[in-house]
Scaffold this motif. Structure first.
Motif: not given
Lengths: 247, 311
Positions: B278-283, B286-287, B293-294
């Motif tokens: 889930g955190m990965l998804g949020i990252v 957000v990106t 451009k990261g």
């Protein structure tokens, strides 16, 4: 003498619309030819068939005697053709210098090199900077093109087309969208081009067109209605009717 | 000067990691470097040429399988097995590179389909690939009397190979060919009229990206010590691209930062926080929303003093 560009009974149809209909033109080397005509006359279509953006439906385009009708654009460039676009078309994400590097390398086998950075080629950057100086952009070399004004992009576009040392240069409405002073500047750049470059140009600004042209080709409904000197064009009744009458 | 200093400090830290960080972090950092190389390969296509490839895991997996099968079943030494793996992945790239005849969503779809073919073959052709179980007991690499005996040593092997790849990649992106890719991304019509054969340039870019992905695959198989179809699956391809985007597409450091974030979330945070995906998804979200451009893009903006909304 072989014509620089010879268009031979060229037709281009889009569906049922014959945008260019059996047009034949011969442009000798070194001539400056301007294509004029009202909107929808087929100027840009004819231009794009010469440049290679479109393939003709029938007929041929010859460049110095070589049939280029079906040749992809990049090979036409290798044969000595250069062009600009009606709507400014440069690589906006890159810097001015990078754009011109690409233009210089475009007809050079070194464009395939992967093991050496562009800065490591002796003389390459200098050659590019010299090209930029010619169009007055030397001090903006490292700026991304997106920060350039429209007029400056036009100048850059001309520099790109010239950097492969074309024998035939196609300019699609180079003055479109420019302010009067920018037009004047571009007009001077174009008039100062070496006379051995054959120039084919679409131009709506009739004063610029007549001032630059050796000969003018007037198109209407996809056909050539007159092929003559600027004086002949100005005095021709039919041209006044279809062209000047509507301006 | 500042950059050189930072680079020297970073190199010193990376060299010293095995000495103070313990086996867990050494292994994790090895993995980060390998996947960063895969992300870099995806980003040669995305960041330079503007092509979103979803089959980088295919070259990765084919290279890994080739090396593993040669080493385990045929007793071939690393000196032959490793280059053979890179060669196999590259040969596949020579075929898959015909995908560059398409653009945009069609390119994504065709590379997606290619990716599934490789995954499907690895999964179904059990007599050759070992099917679900894959190929196990891959030995650590050894060339003649030079043998890698543990994770620390292999860490340094990976470090050297990845640094060499980064060096090559750096020259590649600054070369006339690398510049031509960025030109193609910016305006294909302009590049064509400047004399570039777009198709051939993109084909070559795709194959070169395949070479980098294949090298990552070979490094991976000696690190992981076994290979199964998961390595060639869709999520691996997607993650390679996402790592590049999170870190900063079109940069060299970006894929490393992205790989670090994703793999640390997965391997470390997952140990004490169950919903790490889930955190990965949020990252990712957000990106895409606030830092397209990261991380590298954020750094560039911060350095230029721009705190505004401009992208």
């Amino acid at each position: 003498m072989t014509a620089a560009i010879q268009v031979d009974r060229l037709a281009k149809a889009f569906g049922g619309l014959r945008a260019v209909d059996e047009v034949s033109i011969a442009i000798p080397p070194g001539e400056r030819r301007v294509l004029i005509g009202p909107n929808g006359a087929g100027k840009t279509t004819l231009f794009n068939c010469i440049a290679g953006t479109h393939r003709p439906t029938s007929g041929r385009v010859l460049m110095f005697g070589t049939d280029i009708s079906q040749m992809p654009e990049n090979r036409r460039t290798a044969l000595g053709m250069g062009r600009t676009f009606q709507i400014s078309n440069v690589c906006t994400d890159l810097t001015v210098l990078e754009n011109l590097l690409l233009a210089v390398l475009g007809t050079d086998r070194r464009k395939w090199i992967v093991y050496r950075s562009t800065g490591a080629f002796p003389g390459l950057h200098d050659r590019v900077l010299a090209g930029l100086a010619k169009v007055g952009l030397a001090d903006r070399a490292d700026e991304p093109v997106k920060f350039l004004s429209y007029g400056e992009r036009r100048q850059l576009e001309l520099a790109l087309a010239l950097s492969s040392h074309p024998k035939v240069l196609l300019l699609d409405e180079p003055c479109a969208g420019l302010s009067p002073s920018e037009r004047q500047k571009l007009f001077q750049t174009v008039s100062a081009l070496p006379r051995d470059i054959t120039l084919i140009m679409i131009e709506h600004d009739i004063d610029i067109a007549l001032a630059l042209a050796d000969r003018v080709t007037v198109l209407h409904h996809g056909r050539v209605i007159l092929d003559g000197t600027p004086d002949e064009v100005q005095s021709n009744a039919q041209v006044r009717e279809v062209y000047f009458g509507h301006v | 000067m500042m950059r050189l200093l930072l680079a020297i400090i970073a190199l010193a830290v990376v060299l010293a990691v095995p000495a103070f960080a313990g086996e867990f972090w050494t292994t994790l950092l090895t993995q980060i470097m390998i996947f960063a190389l895969l992300a870099l390969s995806a980003d040669l296509l995305l960041g330079s040429a503007g092509l979103f490839s979803l089959c980088q895991a295919s070259f990765f997996a084919v290279a890994a399988y080739t090396t593993a099968i040669l080493q385990v079943r045929h007793g071939v030494g690393t000196l032959i097995a490793a280059p053979a793996g890179v060669l196999a992945g590259t040969l596949l790239a020579l075929v898959f590179a015909f995908a560059v005849r398409t653009r945009g969503v069609y390119f994504i779809l065709i590379t997606l389909a290619f990716g599934y073919i490789v995954w499907g073959v690895a999964y179904r052709w059990a007599s050759f690939t070992g099917g679900d179980n894959g190929v196990t007991n891959v030995p650590l690499p050894a060339i003649g009397p030079l043998r890698v005996t543990g994770t620390t040593q292999y860490y340094y092997v990976v470090l050297v190979v990845v640094l060499l790849c980064v060096w090559a990649y750096r020259i590649l992106t600054a070369s006339p060919f690398g510049l031509s890719l960025r030109g193609i991304k910016s305006s294909e019509t302009r590049m064509r009229s400047l004399g570039y054969d777009i198709g051939r340039h993109l084909y070559m870019a795709f194959v070169l990206a395949g070479v980098f992905a294949s090298i990552a695959g070979v490094l991976y198989v000696y690190h992981n010590r076994f290979i199964n179809p998961v390595a060639g699956s869709f999520p691996v391809s997607v993650e390679a691209v996402l790592m590049a985007i999170i870190g900063g597409s079109g940069t060299i450091l970006g894929p490393f930062i992205g790989a670090g974030i994703v793999l640390i979330l997965r391997n470390w945070v997952s140990g004490f926080f169950h919903y790490y995906t889930g955190m990965l998804g949020i990252v990712f979200i957000v990106t895409v929303l606030w830092a397209p451009k990261g991380i590298m893009g954020l750094i560039a903006r911060w350095k230029s003093g721009d705190r505004g909304e401009g992208v």
